[in-house]
Write a protein that holds these residues in place. Structure first.
Motif, short mmCIF file in Angstrom:
data_model
loop_
_atom_site.label_atom_id
_atom_site.label_comp_id
_atom_site.label_asym_id
_atom_site.label_seq_id
_atom_site.Cartn_x
_atom_site.Cartn_y
_atom_site.Cartn_z
N SER A 77 77.84 46.62 -12.74
CA SER A 77 77.20 45.90 -11.77
C SER A 77 77.82 44.48 -11.41
O SER A 77 77.66 43.96 -10.17
CB SER A 77 75.73 45.52 -12.51
N ARG A 78 78.46 43.86 -12.47
CA ARG A 78 78.91 42.62 -11.84
C ARG A 78 80.41 42.89 -11.06
O ARG A 78 80.50 42.13 -10.03
CB ARG A 78 79.47 41.76 -13.25
N LEU A 79 81.12 44.11 -11.44
CA LEU A 79 81.96 44.34 -10.47
C LEU A 79 81.47 44.40 -8.95
O LEU A 79 82.21 43.99 -7.90
CB LEU A 79 82.68 45.75 -10.99
N TYR A 80 80.57 45.23 -8.99
CA TYR A 80 79.77 45.51 -7.69
C TYR A 80 79.20 44.33 -7.21
O TYR A 80 79.50 44.12 -5.72
CB TYR A 80 78.48 46.61 -7.98
N GLU A 81 78.59 43.42 -7.75
CA GLU A 81 78.08 42.20 -7.21
C GLU A 81 79.34 41.27 -6.72
O GLU A 81 79.25 40.37 -5.90
CB GLU A 81 77.17 41.42 -8.26
N MET A 82 80.40 41.43 -7.50
CA MET A 82 81.74 40.62 -7.27
C MET A 82 82.19 41.05 -5.88
O MET A 82 82.72 40.21 -4.97
CB MET A 82 82.62 40.63 -8.25
N VAL A 83 82.11 42.25 -5.67
CA VAL A 83 82.63 42.95 -4.37
C VAL A 83 81.86 42.74 -3.18
O VAL A 83 82.38 42.16 -2.11
CB VAL A 83 83.08 44.40 -4.55
N TYR A 84 80.60 42.75 -3.53
CA TYR A 84 79.38 42.56 -2.51
C TYR A 84 79.63 41.02 -1.90
O TYR A 84 79.44 40.76 -0.88
CB TYR A 84 78.20 43.02 -3.03
N GLN A 85 79.71 40.19 -2.93
CA GLN A 85 79.78 38.77 -2.87
C GLN A 85 81.15 38.52 -1.83
O GLN A 85 80.93 37.57 -1.06
CB GLN A 85 79.83 38.10 -4.12
N GLU A 86 82.14 39.05 -2.11
CA GLU A 86 83.45 38.88 -1.39
C GLU A 86 83.28 39.17 0.03
O GLU A 86 83.68 38.67 0.91
CB GLU A 86 84.74 39.42 -2.19
N ALA A 87 82.32 40.42 -0.03
CA ALA A 87 82.08 40.84 1.42
C ALA A 87 81.46 39.82 2.36
O ALA A 87 81.52 39.87 3.59
CB ALA A 87 81.46 42.34 1.55
N ILE A 88 80.43 39.32 1.72
CA ILE A 88 79.49 38.37 2.68
C ILE A 88 79.72 36.93 2.45
O ILE A 88 79.42 36.06 3.16
CB ILE A 88 77.91 38.56 1.96
N SER A 89 80.92 36.76 1.65
CA SER A 89 81.31 35.29 1.50
C SER A 89 82.71 34.81 2.08
O SER A 89 83.62 35.70 2.57
CB SER A 89 81.33 34.79 0.09
N ASP A 90 82.70 33.63 2.48
CA ASP A 90 84.07 33.07 2.99
C ASP A 90 84.94 32.82 1.79
O ASP A 90 84.44 32.09 0.73
CB ASP A 90 83.68 31.63 3.82
N GLU A 91 86.06 33.33 1.86
CA GLU A 91 87.03 33.11 0.64
C GLU A 91 87.25 31.75 0.13
O GLU A 91 87.16 31.46 -0.90
CB GLU A 91 88.41 33.82 0.97
N MET A 92 87.43 30.92 1.16
CA MET A 92 87.65 29.64 0.73
C MET A 92 86.70 28.75 0.21
O MET A 92 86.85 28.04 -0.78
CB MET A 92 88.48 28.71 1.91
N THR A 93 85.52 28.66 0.80
CA THR A 93 84.38 27.82 0.28
C THR A 93 83.35 28.47 -0.39
O THR A 93 82.59 27.76 -1.04
CB THR A 93 83.65 27.18 1.60
N GLY A 94 83.28 29.85 -0.37
CA GLY A 94 82.27 30.69 -0.92
C GLY A 94 80.92 30.61 -0.33
O GLY A 94 79.87 30.99 -0.85
#
Length: 843
Positions: free
Chosen positions: A450-467
């Protein structure tokens, strides 16, 4: 009285424990105890066979028993070393070799102990041992080994690796064993098998010590294998008492129909099967039903968490299964969150009692869990050295929470832990530990997924530099929020554009520019309320959506962010240059705007007005803004932009001319020299135009320098020179407020930098200096040498050319200096000093 029954009982106990532990999970400690049991079986088995006078001879079985006895120091030392975790293979081998040597000597010579004498006492065979002084050699070796064991235990307790209470059963067992062997040497106890009895008590105490370490399940004692053993023992004991009467009864009544021995065997098997069946049913009722229920709970739990990708839901399921199955009062789940290494309570089944508590990564409990990788009883931990290194407030909080058991969520790394308070009934048992370990294993895998999924999901919706949220997901949230709230809701949008980011990148590099952007994002996150939706739309553009927020509140928040941005680098020496400000445009639904598209358009118009008004300010969209925007063109090309500000540039330089007559003409001369040099080295037209504009503006900052310094007849003092050097920063401060002309700043700020790095204001060198700055340096210096100043006469062209050559590679770019000299010597560049003197003469 026959003492063979003592040996039988001891042998049965050892074999029974051995069979039970064979079914347990093996580790080095369990193996060491199995070896000890094998040694005990040799000892008691040999003694039993000897007392029963089995073949081949009593002497043979005496030797077998003595082998087990002499090996006892080694097997005990080996077991205790494993129990305390002492790595001393060399010493273990030493005791092994000593035991082998003693056995070989006694087997070949019987020097230490001879076979006992058999005598008849009340129709029973009794064995009497005759001891010589040689036996004290073996006793002495055993005492030395025992003392070393006690010393190792003492060191272990002293170092805090184990507490004394854990060794109490072991020390008691060894003491009883030594006492039993010592007493049989006294005449009063001759013939009584106190050594066998003490061995039984010792084995049971060792078994208890292992159980207290939660190394196996007591249900192993009633496993299927042991059920058969128990049934056989009970049947044998029954038949040992009733065999003769039963046989006589069969001979008397049934000998005509069937052989009496066959009938006895049939009855024996029937009784054995009946006892075994009844025993198994009884055990199933007590244990198997509970195990099956736990297995069903685990299967249901596993199926549910396998299909769940939410960390919060998995934590909730963990609390539910532990509470329902074990009857635990309260359960808390701690996890690492984001990039934080510490462990925070993310869920608890007692919401009113949830604590804002954090286990730091270096907490002694965390270190203990990482080392043991198994359930930790808090009472056991409190008796360890690690407990003493905890802070008092941590101890008090755990006591307040009434934590009794801590379950690690660990595979390759410790990702979390489960805190359990007391059970409603009873204490935590080995069975509970095993169940909790199963729950932890299933949970760890599910949580990692679930953490891996949330990490991938977070990366998909977030700006890489600022979060922050990225552009795509922000607009999705924007639409969803507008749809949910309806047209009558209040939605306020703040668009933010960082000022002069391109300049910042050119001056300090993109790495520093990225840091400035990330710092701006952090300021917005800390300042805005939790309900705000913050996104990075592009390089320097941000959007902040505030539900149910008034325009005035939004303005206050924006002003707060603007102030923090403007003062973010005020601790830097070059604060005036490092300042990255922000321009803000605000619009709101339902005021003026009626839909998300219109809201964004109006906020963009307000942001444009903030830029046009000089940057670093907050503008709220209103009718005045709307009217102003309708009268302005959407875009202008570069030539029109310059022509729009040309009059302003000349007005500024003319203002300087009233303070310093030299500066106005000097700027035009430098623009001429610089453009000619730029063309000569093959720069494109648009780059040459930038250099020309920079040349006209490069000394505009002198408007802020006192006239007495600008027009001083003699040499400037060091203090006055520092003030004069400030004209560069003054120039930047003026140019940055001329919209669309800030691209000339990198050239302007670099015209006093030197090739050797000894210039100002940044002290950069060689190719780190922009090409435009290096060109201006040559042109500016040449015009300064060939012009008449308040503190000097003009130098000749020959002198200026000589200085250009001498300073090539020091003050000037050597290639540019060479090209410029060649242009002067060929007559391609005309000296402009005559024009200046002519202008002043007409004045």
């Amino acid at each position: 009285m026959s003492y063979a029954s003592f040996s039988i009982f001891a042998l049965v106990c050892y074999i029974y424990l051995f069979l039970a532990l064979l079914a347990s999970q093996k580790n080095r400690l369990i193996f060491s105890f199995l070896i000890l049991l094998v040694d005990m079986i040799l000892w008691t088995g040999g003694s039993f066979a000897m007392r029963m006078c089995f073949g081949p001879s009593t002497s043979f079985w005496f030797d077998v028993s003595l082998i087990g006895l002499i090996f006892m120091p080694y097997v005990f030392y080996n077991f205790i070393s494993e129990f305390i975790g002492k790595k001393d293979e060399k010493i273990r081998r030493f005791w092994l070799y000593i035991s082998i040597i003693l056995n070989v000597l006694n087997y070949t010579t019987h020097v230490f102990l001879e076979a006992p004498e058999m005598i008849m006492l009340h129709n029973d065979v009794v064995f009497i041992y005759h001891f010589t002084w040689h036996i004290y050699i073996v006793i002495g070796i055993c005492i030395i080994c025992a003392l070393q064991i006690v010393y190792n235990v003492y060191c272990c307790v002293k170092n805090g690796d184990r507490m004394l209470y854990q060794f109490t059963p072991i020390l008691a067992g060894i003491s009883i064993l030594l006492l039993g062997h010592g007493l049989i040497m006294l005449d009063i106890f001759k013939g009584i098998p106190l050594d066998i009895l003490s061995g039984i008590i010792n084995a049971l105490l060792l078994f208890y010590a292992l159980y207290k370490k939660h190394l196996f399940n007591l249900k192993l004692l009633v496993s299927k294998r042991n059920c058969y053993a128990i049934s056989a023992i009970i049947t044998i004991l029954l038949f040992s008492n009733y065999l003769v009467p039963l046989r006589n009864f069969i001979v008397q009544h049934f000998s005509y129909y069937l052989d009496p021995m066959i009938l006895v065997f049939i009855i024996f098997m029937f009784v054995f099967v009946c006892i075994q069946t009844l025993l198994k049913r009884f055990i199933d009722q007590i244990f198997i039903k509970e195990e099956k229920q736990q297995a069903d709970y685990l299967k249901s739990f596993s199926d549910h968490v396998r299909n769940t990708l939410s960390v919060y839901e998995i934590a909730q399921d963990i609390c539910e299964i532990i509470t329902e199955t074990l009857g635990v009062h309260r359960v808390y789940v701690c996890m690492q969150e984001g990039n934080h290494q510490d462990y925070h309570i993310i869920y608890g089944n007692a919401s009113l009692e949830r604590q804002n508590f954090t286990f730091q990564v270096d907490n002694p409990i965390v270190e203990e869990l990482k080392e043991k990788k198994d359930c930790l009883l808090y009472d056991d931990f409190k008796r360890s050295l690690n407990y003493r290194s905890m802070w008092e407030n941590e101890k008090q909080l755990l006591e307040h929470l009434q934590i009794e058991c801590i379950v690690p969520l660990i595979e390759d790394e410790l990702i979390g832990m489960v805190l359990l308070t007391k059970k409603l009934k009873n204490q935590y048992t080995y069975e509970d530990m095993k169940f909790l370990s199963s729950v932890a294993s299933i949970s760890t895998i599910a949580l990692k997924n679930s953490r891996l999924y949330e990490m991938v999901y977070q990366e998909a919706i977030s700006d890489e530099m600022t979060g922050l949220l990225n552009r795509k997901y922000f607009y999705k949230q924007f639409e969803e929020l507008f749809t949910q709230k309806g047209k009558e809701c209040t939605l306020t949008l703040i668009l933010v554009s960082l000022d002069d980011v391109r300049l910042y990148n050119q001056l300090y590099g993109t790495k520093e520019g990225d840091k400035a952007i990330m710092k701006a994002a952090q300021i917005m996150q800390k300042t805005m309320p939790d309900t705000a939706i913050i996104s990075r739309l592009s390089g320097k553009e941000f959007a902040i959506l505030l539900p149910e927020c008034s325009l005035q509140t939004a303005r206050d928040l924006a002003e707060n962010v603007r102030y923090q941005l403007a003062n973010a680098n005020n601790d830097q020496d070059d604060f005036a240059l490092r300042s990255v400000t922000g321009s803000f445009g605000i619009a709101s639904i339902p005021l003026l705007a009626s839909n998300p598209k219109q809201l964004e358009e109006y906020a963009n118009q307000a942001l444009y007005q903030a830029k046009r008004r000089g940057k670093n300010q907050v503008v709220i969209y209103n009718e005045e803004t709307k009217s102003s925007m309708q009268t302005q063109k959407d875009s202008k090309d570069k030539e029109n932009i310059y022509s729009e500000y040309a009059e302003m540039i000349y007005a500024l330089t003319a203002t300087i001319d009233t303070k310093d007559h030299y500066t106005f003409t000097h700027s035009k001369n430098v623009a001429y020299y610089a453009c000619e040099l730029a063309y000569a080295i093959g720069l494109k037209e648009d780059v040459v135009e930038i250099i020309r504009e920079a040349a006209l503006l490069h000394d505009i900052g002198k408007i802020g320098i006192r006239e007495d310094i600008l027009n001083k007849q003699g040499k400037l003092t060091s203090e006055e020179y520092e003030i004069m050097k400030g004209h560069v920063e003054n120039s930047i401060g003026i140019i940055r407020y001329l919209p669309s002309l800030d691209y000339v700043i990198p050239v302007v700020i670099s015209h006093h930098e030197r090739w050797d790095g000894r210039g100002y204001p940044r002290g950069i060198s060689k190719e780190d200096i922009p090409i435009g700055g290096r060109i201006l340096c040559v042109a500016d210096s040449f015009d300064a040498m060939t012009s008449k100043r308040s503190y000097k006469e003009s130098f000749t062209l020959e002198y200026a050319i000589k200085e250009l050559k001498n300073q090539a590679g020091k003050q000037f770019d050597p290639q540019l200096a060479e090209v410029f000299v060649r242009l002067l010597e060929s007559g391609h560049i005309k000296l402009q000093v005559e024009q200046r003197e002519k202008n002043h003469s007409t004045d």
